[in-house]
Design an enzyme around this catalytic site. Sequence first.
Site: not given
Ligand code: F6P
Length: 341
Positions: A10, A71, A102, A124, A126, A128, A168, A170, A220
Site C-alpha cells: 500500500g 501488492r 513486511d 507503512t 500501519d 507495524d 485503517m 490492519r 478496522e
Molecule cells: O497496510 C496498509 C493499509 O492501508 C492497511 O491499513 C489497510 O488494511 C490496507 O492497507 C488497505 O489495502 P488496500 O489499499 O489494498 O485496500
Amino acid sequence: MRFGVLTGGGDCPGLNAAIRGVVYRAHVQGHEVLGFLDGWKGVRDDRVRPLLPTDLSDAITRGGTMLGTSRTNPFAKEEDATRVLATLDRHHLDALIAIGGDDTLRAARELHRRNRPVVGVPKTMDNDVGGTDWTFGFDSAATVAVDAVERLRDTAASHSRVIVLEVMGRAAGWVAMATGLGAAADRTLVPEEPYDEAAVMASIRAAVRERGFALVVVSEGIDLGGSKGSTGAQDEFGHELLRERGVGAALAKRIETVTGVETRSAQIGHIQRGGPPTLFDRLLATRLGVKAVDLALAGQFGQVAVLRGEEVRGVPLDDAIRTNKRLDAGWLDLLHTFDAR
Ligand code: F6P
C-alpha cells in the site's frame, strides 16, 4: 554501481521522499538508479525507467509514489520468481532497494536468499514493522485521521450524537491509538485488546452525560465478536481486506441500540494514505533512503535501514520482519488514561 529501486504494498506519504533520498545519494557519488514500476510486478515484467535528481527535485513534498505500487507477491509462483531474477540480471543491477512493508521486505529476504544484492527500507501507515521504532507514512496518516475527528467533533456536538470513526491499520492499533489520543476521543478501540462492550458503552454514556455528544475511534482490525462480517476477500499475500468488514458501522449500530443515543459512523479509508507527508515522515523517509544507499555501497546486503532511537542504521532483514509490532501494555495504559468516565 547501478541501483534499482521499487515501492511495494500500500502506498503512503513519504515514499517519494525515500526514492528521492536513494536517487540523490547515489547520483552525488556517480552511481545510476533505475526505478521499477508498480512494485515487484514491474520487476517481474521488466518495466523500468531511469531516475535522475531532476525528476525528484521537489518529490519530498508529494504523497503517493511516483513509481507506482502493487501488492504483487513475486514468489507466489516459481515462474514469476524466475522472471524477477532474469530482470535483475538483464539490467546488471549491483543493488536493489526495496521500499515497503513486511510483505515487500519478506520478498526482499527471499531475493537475498537467492543471492541477489538487496537492501530494504520499511514503510507503512500501519507502523507495524518490528525492526524499526517508527515507519514513515504512519505520522502522516494519523495526522489526517486526527483532522477527521476534529471535523466530526463539530457535527457530533451540533447534533448531540455519537460519531464513530473507523481507521485503517490492519491488526495493529497504532493509527487508532494515535488518532484517539491526539484528537481526544472519548473511547478508542484497538485490535490488541478484546472488545469490552460494557466499558465502551460506559465511556459513551459518561461523555454524553457531561457534554451531550461522544466521539469514538475504532480500528478496522478489531473483532466485535459474533459475526465477523468478513467478505473473505484477500490480497495476494493472503491478507483479509479488513475495511470491507465495516466494523465502524456495526459498532455505531450497537451503540445506538444499547445507549439510545443517535449514532453515526464514518470510514476515512484511503483518505488516510494520501496527501503530503508530514515533516516527520519527510525527514525519516529521506534518512532511510540515503541510508539504504550507504548500506549497499558498503556491501551490507540483506539489511534494512531502520530507525532505532535517534539513529538510522542497518539491521538484517530477518530481524526487521521477525515480528509485527503491536501496541504494548504501556501504550494501552496511556490510551485508556484518557477514556471518558
Ligand atoms: O497496510 C496498509 C493499509 O492501508 C492497511 O491499513 C489497510 O488494511 C490496507 O492497507 C488497505 O489495502 P488496500 O489499499 O489494498 O485496500
